[in-house]
Each structure stands twice: as structure tokens, then as C-alpha cells.
Motif scaffolding. Sequence first.
Motif, PDB file in Angstrom:
ATOM      1  N   GLY A 151      48.327  26.878  34.996  1.00 13.33           N
ATOM      2  CA  GLY A 151      47.594  26.013  34.239  1.00 13.33           C
ATOM      3  C   GLY A 151      48.354  24.966  33.777  1.00 13.33           C
ATOM      4  N   ALA A 152      48.068  24.909  32.333  1.00 13.80           N
ATOM      5  CA  ALA A 152      48.982  23.874  31.687  1.00 13.80           C
ATOM      6  C   ALA A 152      50.313  24.274  31.566  1.00 13.80           C
ATOM      7  CB  ALA A 152      48.279  23.887  29.986  1.00 13.80           C
ATOM      8  N   ALA A 190      50.716  27.988  39.615  1.00 13.58           N
ATOM      9  CA  ALA A 190      49.311  27.820  39.812  1.00 13.58           C
ATOM     10  C   ALA A 190      48.614  26.754  38.880  1.00 13.58           C
ATOM     11  CB  ALA A 190      48.394  29.322  39.567  1.00 13.58           C
ATOM     12  N   GLU A 191      48.099  25.687  39.605  1.00 11.10           N
ATOM     13  CA  GLU A 191      47.207  24.627  39.193  1.00 11.10           C
ATOM     14  C   GLU A 191      45.782  25.157  38.918  1.00 11.10           C
ATOM     15  OE1 GLU A 191      46.982  20.817  37.345  1.00 11.10           O
ATOM     16  OE2 GLU A 191      48.324  22.437  37.436  1.00 11.10           O
ATOM     17  N   SER A 192      45.525  26.332  38.024  1.00 10.66           N
ATOM     18  CA  SER A 192      44.294  27.065  38.151  1.00 10.66           C
ATOM     19  C   SER A 192      43.188  26.947  37.226  1.00 10.66           C
ATOM     20  CB  SER A 192      44.992  28.762  37.739  1.00 10.66           C
ATOM     21  OG  SER A 192      45.425  28.549  36.518  1.00 10.66           O
ATOM     22  N   ILE A 213      37.250  24.448  34.672  1.00 12.24           N
ATOM     23  CA  ILE A 213      37.683  23.453  33.951  1.00 12.24           C
ATOM     24  C   ILE A 213      38.437  22.616  34.646  1.00 12.24           C
ATOM     25  CG2 ILE A 213      37.216  24.608  31.636  1.00 12.24           C
ATOM     26  CD1 ILE A 213      39.810  24.736  31.367  1.00 12.24           C
ATOM     27  N   VAL A 214      38.555  21.639  34.322  1.00  9.01           N
ATOM     28  CA  VAL A 214      39.533  20.665  35.090  1.00  9.01           C
ATOM     29  C   VAL A 214      40.915  20.392  34.333  1.00  9.01           C
ATOM     30  CG1 VAL A 214      37.679  19.104  35.561  1.00  9.01           C
ATOM     31  CG2 VAL A 214      38.875  18.368  33.430  1.00  9.01           C
ATOM     32  N   PRO A 215      42.147  19.824  34.801  1.00  2.41           N
ATOM     33  CA  PRO A 215      43.294  19.913  34.156  1.00  2.41           C
ATOM     34  C   PRO A 215      42.838  18.576  32.910  1.00  2.41           C
ATOM     35  CG  PRO A 215      43.540  19.337  36.524  1.00  2.41           C
ATOM     36  CD  PRO A 215      41.852  19.444  36.239  1.00  2.41           C
ATOM     37  N   GLY A 216      43.184  19.256  31.779  1.00  3.68           N
ATOM     38  CA  GLY A 216      42.706  18.525  30.586  1.00  3.68           C
ATOM     39  C   GLY A 216      43.931  18.023  29.748  1.00  3.68           C
ATOM     40  N   ASP A 217      45.207  18.292  30.290  1.00  6.35           N
ATOM     41  CA  ASP A 217      46.646  18.032  29.773  1.00  6.35           C
ATOM     42  C   ASP A 217      47.479  17.056  30.526  1.00  6.35           C
ATOM     43  OD1 ASP A 217      46.762  19.685  31.965  1.00  6.35           O
ATOM     44  OD2 ASP A 217      48.685  20.565  31.066  1.00  6.35           O
ATOM     45  N   PHE A 246      42.510  22.218  44.013  1.00  9.15           N
ATOM     46  CA  PHE A 246      41.244  22.536  44.545  1.00  9.15           C
ATOM     47  C   PHE A 246      41.059  24.033  44.834  1.00  9.15           C
ATOM     48  CE2 PHE A 246      41.005  18.103  46.597  1.00  9.15           C
ATOM     49  CZ  PHE A 246      40.831  17.552  45.241  1.00  9.15           C
ATOM     50  N   THR A 247      42.141  24.712  45.019  1.00  9.59           N
ATOM     51  CA  THR A 247      41.930  26.292  45.399  1.00  9.59           C
ATOM     52  C   THR A 247      42.309  27.034  44.130  1.00  9.59           C
ATOM     53  OG1 THR A 247      44.242  26.421  45.896  1.00  9.59           O
ATOM     54  CG2 THR A 247      42.857  25.807  47.868  1.00  9.59           C
ATOM     55  N   GLY A 248      43.111  26.544  43.167  1.00  9.05           N
ATOM     56  CA  GLY A 248      43.595  27.364  42.055  1.00  9.05           C
ATOM     57  C   GLY A 248      44.641  28.480  42.648  1.00  9.05           C
TER      58      GLY A 248
END
Length: 262
Positions: A114-115, A135-137, A143-147, A167-169
Motif C-alpha cells: 500500500g502506502a 502490492a498496491e493493495s 479504499i483508494v490510494p490516498g497518498d 485493480f487487483t491489489g
Amino acid sequence: MSFLTTERDGAILTLTMNQPETRNALTGNTAVDEFVQACEAIRRDTSVRAVIITGTGPVFSSGGNVKDMQRFFGDTLSPEVIREEYRNGIQRIPKALYNLDVPTICAINGPAIGAGLDLTCMCDIRIASENATFAESFVKVGIVPGDGGAWLLPRAVGMSKAAEMAFTGEALNAQQALACGLVSRVVPAEALMAEARTLAAKIAVNPGGVLRMTKRLLREGQNSTLESLLEMSAGYQAIAHKTADHEEAVRAFMEKRAPKFS
């Protein structure tokens, strides 16, 4: 306990995330303030020529603290308040780190989630341990990428791969990250920091002022027109030609010796 520990070796500064008990999470602690303060101190210290960022323990960074997200449940916090928390919280890290004008190397010792993944994308060069995963999880926890990840990740791996990851995480291993250009090299876990320090030393041997201007041109080149970048390059080049370091570099070249930069 501080989130970041700092180690100085000549012109190289190493920042280590040091809360393995939280998997080096970036929220619910002092991580944001410490990253911002560290970047400001580095910006002011012109003797710093390279920065290494890494993590303590088996994980590079788990990103947002999922346990801390439970406080958003219910009606206690409004969407407006949460939006301001992001603006005044974790979004300060990409503004400080991505825009830092000193070359940065991310030595990724383990999972970057994630972040945590987005933090790696704020750095100029990424080196991964064989134990690293990415992972862009955000979608996995609803939630969405907030950073800033939606801006950072496509610039690192291209839009198609970034979309697949977001989209897959799902996670990439170190070799998959190497194949898509997310990292520039993969090394054994025990060699990670030595590799990062060797690379940092190759950077830090060069003139500090020129390094900072070169990084700024690379950053501006991602968003500006060729014409605008050429104008900026001409201005920076005019400054560079009048520095003592440029004169020393040319003299050293002509005299067939190693330069000694001020």
C-alpha cells in the motif's frame, strides 16, 4: 520511540524506519512528521549528496495501519474531517520526499504494501532484497490510494501495469518487480545495504550542487514540455559552468587525476 533512525557516513545519510512491531506502518504514529522534518533538514544541509531509505525487521513498510482505520467507522468523523486528515497527514510525505532535491535510494528489505509501496516510488532508485514483495493493495481493504499512489505508480511501471496492480491489489515478488521496472536490481537479503551504500557512494562522489540540479531537471522533465525543460536546463547549466566544482572537474580531466570537489 522515534520512527526514523538516522545514520551519517560522510555525504551519505541513511534513514531507517524502525518500528518493526507495527511493520513500519506510516500512520497512527509520528512517521509523517519525522519524514517531513528529515527531508527539510536534508534540503538545508548541502553536504548531503545521497540518501538511503530502508526498514528494520522483515517488512519494509505495511503502509497504513489497518487497525487504526477502525476509528473511521460510524458517524464520529465526517468525510470532510477525514479528507483534512489525509491532506495534513500522510500526503505530506510525498510532497516532502518526492520533491527532495537530493538523490534518494530505496533499499527495500521486505514487503512494501500500500502506502509502503508508494513510499518506494517517491525515491529515485529502488533496490530490492530477494525477500521484497510489492502490492498496491488499497482495494483489498476497500479504499483508494490516498497518498498519491495513483500518480506515483504509473510513473514507475507504466499505466497498464499500475492499473493491474491497483485493480487487483495482488502482490509482485522481487523478480516480477524487476521485470516491470519497479526496481532496478534485486540482491540477496544479506547484501542489500552493502549494495545500497556502494551505489550511494558512486553518487556522492559527484558535486552536490550539480546532483541537486540534475535531480530537479529529471523531476521537471516528467511534467513539462521539452521547450520549458530546455529553458530550465540552460539556466541551470549557466550556474553549473560558474561553479568551482566544474572548474575542478575540467582541470582534473585535463590533468588525468581524480577531482577533489568542495
